[in-house]
Design an enzyme around this catalytic site. Structure first.
Site, PDB file in Angstrom:
ATOM      1  CG  ASN A  34       1.776   0.161  -8.425  1.00 21.02           C
ATOM      2  OD1 ASN A  34       2.115  -0.950  -8.780  1.00 21.02           O
ATOM      3  ND2 ASN A  34       2.136   1.253  -9.078  1.00 21.02           N
ATOM      4  CG  ASP A  35       4.557  -0.965  -4.431  1.00 18.60           C
ATOM      5  OD1 ASP A  35       4.861  -1.057  -5.626  1.00 18.60           O
ATOM      6  OD2 ASP A  35       4.913  -0.031  -3.696  1.00 18.60           O
ATOM      7  CB  THR A  36      -0.888  -4.213  -2.042  1.00 16.38           C
ATOM      8  OG1 THR A  36      -1.759  -3.392  -2.815  1.00 16.38           O
ATOM      9  CG2 THR A  36      -0.287  -3.414  -0.920  1.00 16.38           C
ATOM     10  CB  SER A  69       8.236  -0.187  -3.473  1.00 14.49           C
ATOM     11  OG  SER A  69       7.727  -0.743  -4.664  1.00 14.49           O
TER      12      SER A  69
END
Lengths: 103, 472
Positions: free
Chosen positions: B394-396, B435
């Site tokens: 997701n965040d990456t 996050s």
């Protein structure tokens, strides 16, 4: 002549620390990212050598308190060394290249 | 032969094998043999240490038999438990296991310091100073690693957020350092109660230091504590006049520090940022409304689209590992390869829970490491890819890191999956990433969402491709 252990103090110790620090730095500096986790685990295993120091401390313990702390120290140190080894070995065992070419 | 000579020679051999082993571990080709080499060094050093029994201190002589029994019991118990637990832990749980074993090492170093200090054995001056310092660092590493382990293992879910926590921690550390300085100033001749307070506060500080740090930052913290333990071991090695501990400890101390910096850099954060600020504490506001909507697609349709693509790039994340879908994924990849599709894996530096963790998880499923690419090597290729499929990440892959300055992940390098012609995101639900940031990628025109458990989705994809190829 009887052999006696060299006492490593002062600058001798400082030299050892300095060279060891550079060695660690150089070895890790050129490592591909895929090996970061196994290497963290591998270096975790290597500081398991602390078990040897704990062994010395326990063998030279002269009070119940020292014996108790020494016992815990050896127990923890042995866990660090053995656990670190097994986990690292399991991770590294899986690094295999494709059949067609070697990495 | 003289016992001291055998011990010293064994330690020299062990130190050599450690460094040589670590060197071999730094390349994927020789890594496997590296740990074995280092392991031999450890066995040699431990066996040689039993020669200490021939020459113990005067005061310990009456207790020697008891001490040897205690030593053997502790060795066997520690080794047995760790071997057993290390063999059965799942690959996904590796990071917390490393944290746990690391904490044990820190504890052992602290124990050596405790014996030296409570037994009033350390020589005044540098030796005493390093004993105290090693005791402090080892204790912090022990309790801090245990908290890190608890957090990653899901046993501790709370992230401590206290106003003025940094001031409290600062005061705490000042008190501990003050106590330590007092011990050194008095040549170690201080009441046992004061020493006990020193160790108790050091342990407490490790807890306080780690509690505010969120799960996403834990790898950096574990790596830092790994370096801490190394330093503590090196310092106690000086106290015990043991070169094997001094060298191994300092090598790990510096290697671990560098590794920590590399990891922090990969996440685009500084180490002090990780330690002293709360990730995600700020930035919830001002993220701006995201335009568009999430468009779901059937897993089978997505699979067939990939089957007729010429180039597919896979961006796996921790969600893949949690769903234990690596094996099914590789099965699917092999089907695509058989159909002539070029498949590559793109690994973000912090995919998984630690740098390199995802590589280990893929390797476990048998994925050869030469179709796995680091972010820098593959980011330019997304433009040419027909399909990019994001599984459990997701965040990456969040483009906000490139564009949205108010986002907490702004500036973190990401995989350019959004540049592929078509993006599929396999995801359990509509939740946010680790996050806590909303992901713009999911709302893009060329993105479709495949909802479901990663393993079930992979099974559906495999079936779709198989029925297609079997049916003509």
């Amino acid at each position: 002549m009887e052999y006696t252990t060299t006492i490593l103090t002062g600058f001798v110790a400082l030299y050892i620390f300095m060279l060891a620090a550079f060695t660690g730095f150089e070895i890790i500096g050129r490592v591909p990212a895929i090996l970061h986790t196994p290497l963290m685990s591998g270096s975790n295993f290597i500081h398991g050598i602390v078990v040897v120091g704990a062994l010395w401390a326990l063998l030279n313990a002269s009070t119940p308190l020292q014996q108790a702390i020494g016992f815990v120290g050896v127990l923890l140190g042995a866990g660090n060394a053995a656990g670190g080894y097994v986990v690292t070995e399991r991770m590294l065992e899986m690094f295999k290249p494709s059949d067609k070419k070697k990495g | 032969m003289n016992a001291a000579l055998i011990i010293d020679a064994s330690y020299f051999l062990a130190a050599f094998l450690f460094i040589f082993g670590l060197k071999r571990m730094s390349s994927p080709v020789t890594a496997r043999s590296g740990i074995v080499v280092a392991g031999v060094g450890m066995v040699v050093a431990v066996l040689a240490s039993f020669l200490y029994t021939l020459d113990v201190e005067e005061a310990a002589r009456p207790h020697l038999t008891t001490n040897v029994i205690l030593a053997v019991v502790a060795l066997v118990a520690g080794l047995g438990w760790a071997w057993w637990s290390g063999k059965r832990v799942a690959m996904t749980a590796m990071p917390q296991m490393v944290a746990l074993y690391n904490g044990m090492g820190g504890g052992a170093a602290a124990a050596i310091a405790a014996i030296e200090l409570f037994g009033y054995k350390a020589h005044a001056g540098v030796g005493l100073g390093l004993a105290v310092l090693g005791g402090l660092i080892g204790s912090v590493s022990l309790s801090g690693s245990l908290i890190a382990w608890g957090k990653l293992d899901g046993r501790i879910n709370k992230t401590l957020r206290l106003a003025g926590l940094q001031a409290i921690n600062g005061t705490l550390l000042t008190v501990i350092v003050g106590l330590g300085a007092y011990v050194v100033y008095n040549g170690g001749a201080v009441p046992a109660l004061l020493l006990a307070a020193f160790f108790a506060l050091a342990l407490f500080y490790g807890v306080m230091m780690t509690m505010p740090i969120g799960g996403a930052d834990m790898p950096v913290v574990i790596s830092l504590y790994n370096a801490f333990t190394g330093l503590a071991v090196g310092f106690e090695g000086y106290v015990l006049n043991n070169p094997a501990l001094m060298i191994a400890g300092m090598v790990v101390g510096s290697a671990g520090t560098l590794l920590t910096l590399l990891m922090a850099k990969a996440m685009n954060r500084s180490v002090s940022n990780v330690l002293f600020s709360n990730f995600g504490a700020a930035g919830d506001e001002g993220q701006g409304e995201i335009q568009g909507s999430m468009k779901p697609v059937d897993a089978g349709d997505a699979a067939i689209n990939m089957r007729y693509a010429s180039k597919v790039i896979i961006a796996p994340g921790y969600g893949l590992a949690v769903a234990q879908a690596q094996h099914k994924l590789y099965e699917f990849v092999k089907l695509l390869q058989d159909a002539g599709v070029e498949v590559k894996f793109a690994i973000h530096p912090v995919a998984g829970r630690m740098p390199g963790h995802m590589n280990v998880l893929l390797a476990e499923a048998g994925v050869p490491y030469d179709i796995i690419y680091d972010m820098e090597d593959i980011n330019g290729e997304f433009k040419e890819a027909d399909v990019a499929i994001v599984i459990g990440a997701n965040d990456t892959v969040n483009p906000a890191a490139r564009t949205n300055k108010s986002s907490p992940i702004y500036g973190m390098p990401i995989l350019n999956v959004d540049q592929a012609k078509q993006v599929y995101v396999v995801k359990r639900g509509q939740g946010k990433g680790y996050s806590g940031v909303e992901n713009e990628l999911f709302f893009k025109d060329n993105t479709n969402m495949v909802y479901g458990d990663a393993q079930k989705v992979m099974v559906q994809m495999i079936q779709a491709v198989k029925s297609l190829d079997g049916g003509h």
